[in-house]
Design an enzyme around this catalytic site. Structure first.
Site, PDB file in Angstrom:
ATOM      1  CD  GLU A   1      -0.260  -5.489   5.928  1.00 39.96           C
ATOM      2  OE1 GLU A   1      -0.551  -4.288   6.070  1.00 39.96           O
ATOM      3  OE2 GLU A   1      -0.185  -6.048   4.801  1.00 39.96           O
TER       4      GLU A   1
ATOM      5  CG  HIS B   1      -3.096  -3.592   3.715  1.00 44.91           C
ATOM      6  ND1 HIS B   1      -2.123  -2.939   4.435  1.00 44.91           N
ATOM      7  CD2 HIS B   1      -3.740  -2.641   3.004  1.00 44.91           C
ATOM      8  CE1 HIS B   1      -2.184  -1.628   4.181  1.00 44.91           C
ATOM      9  NE2 HIS B   1      -3.159  -1.428   3.304  1.00 44.91           N
TER      10      HIS B   1
ATOM     11  CB  CYS C   1      -0.982  -0.036   1.167  1.00 45.61           C
ATOM     12  SG  CYS C   1      -2.328   1.160   1.038  1.00 45.61           S
TER      13      CYS C   1
END
Length: 230
Positions: A196, A194, A85
């Site tokens: 993560e 994302h 991002c």
């Protein structure tokens, strides 16, 4: 393997990225934007957030942070670097990746579980996926529209530099539905969604196929650890 995660003023997902590295079996090393020391890490993650408040352009000021001198030099030597991002925005601003990111075409911040297709499974950050696989990971951005001029876009497509492509819906107006790209060498990858946030069972996207597994982002971090020991 030691994976450095750099914190910039305004980073929001640095701790999440560290946790993702640990979930994949790596050793997460916290790095600071104002330093000139990568602490001998084997790979680097530039996390999501709003570095420097996204002044000028998202990622523009952060791309000139002191530690980015070392990041650029290390990436050019072949060190694996992932930008998520805001980190993706930094990588394009630092010219480590082609293209750029602009305001979403609908002018609004978007937050959703996003389907992606893995277009290139031969990079340091995507090798644990099957090429063509569809995954679901969270997306949250206001300036996620991928752009490039026609000549650059043709090169990106022709040379297989699209790492991830949006599937089902294009959430931000990105050209050719591009959600992530890689450099020629395959050691630098940028992705707008994302991963993560999808590394632990029971967290992340909830789909019928995954039965609340929420781990579609984990192979990104596993990929680099595998690449480092290969």
């Amino acid at each position: 393997m030691r994976v450095g995660v750099i914190t910039f003023p305004g980073s929001l997902d640095d701790r999440d990225a560290q946790r993702a590295v640990r979930a994949a079996g790596g050793d997460a090393v916290a790095l600071w934007h104002g330093d000139h020391d990568l602490q001998g890490v084997d790979a680097i993650v530039l996390p999501g957030g709003f570095s420097y408040g996204d002044y000028l352009r998202a990622g523009a000021i952060a791309s000139h942070s002191p530690i980015m001198t070392e990041v650029v030099e290390a990436a050019e030597r072949g060190l694996p670097v992932l930008g998520i991002c805001n980190g993706f925005q930094m990588l394009t601003e630092a010219r480590l990746l082609p293209g750029g990111l602009i305001r979403n075409d609908h002018g609004q911040f978007v937050c959703r579980d996003q389907r992606l297709r893995v277009e290139n499974a031969s990079t340091a950050w995507t090798s644990a996926y099957d090429e063509g696989a569809e995954i679901v990971i969270p997306l949250k951005n206001g300036e996620g529209g991928f752009i490039a001029d026609d000549e650059t876009l043709a090169r990106i497509e022709g040379e297989g530099l699209v790492a991830f492509r949006y599937a089902g819906v294009n959430p931000n107006g990105s050209r050719n539905d591009i959600a992530g790209v890689t450099n020629d060498r395959g050691n630098v990858v940028g992705i707008m969604p994302h991963p993560e946030h999808a590394v632990e069972p029971g967290f992340g996207p909830d789909t019928d196929e995954r039965m609340r597994s929420g781990i579609d982002g984990l192979p990104i971090f596993a990929s680099v650890l595998q690449a480092l020991v290969a």
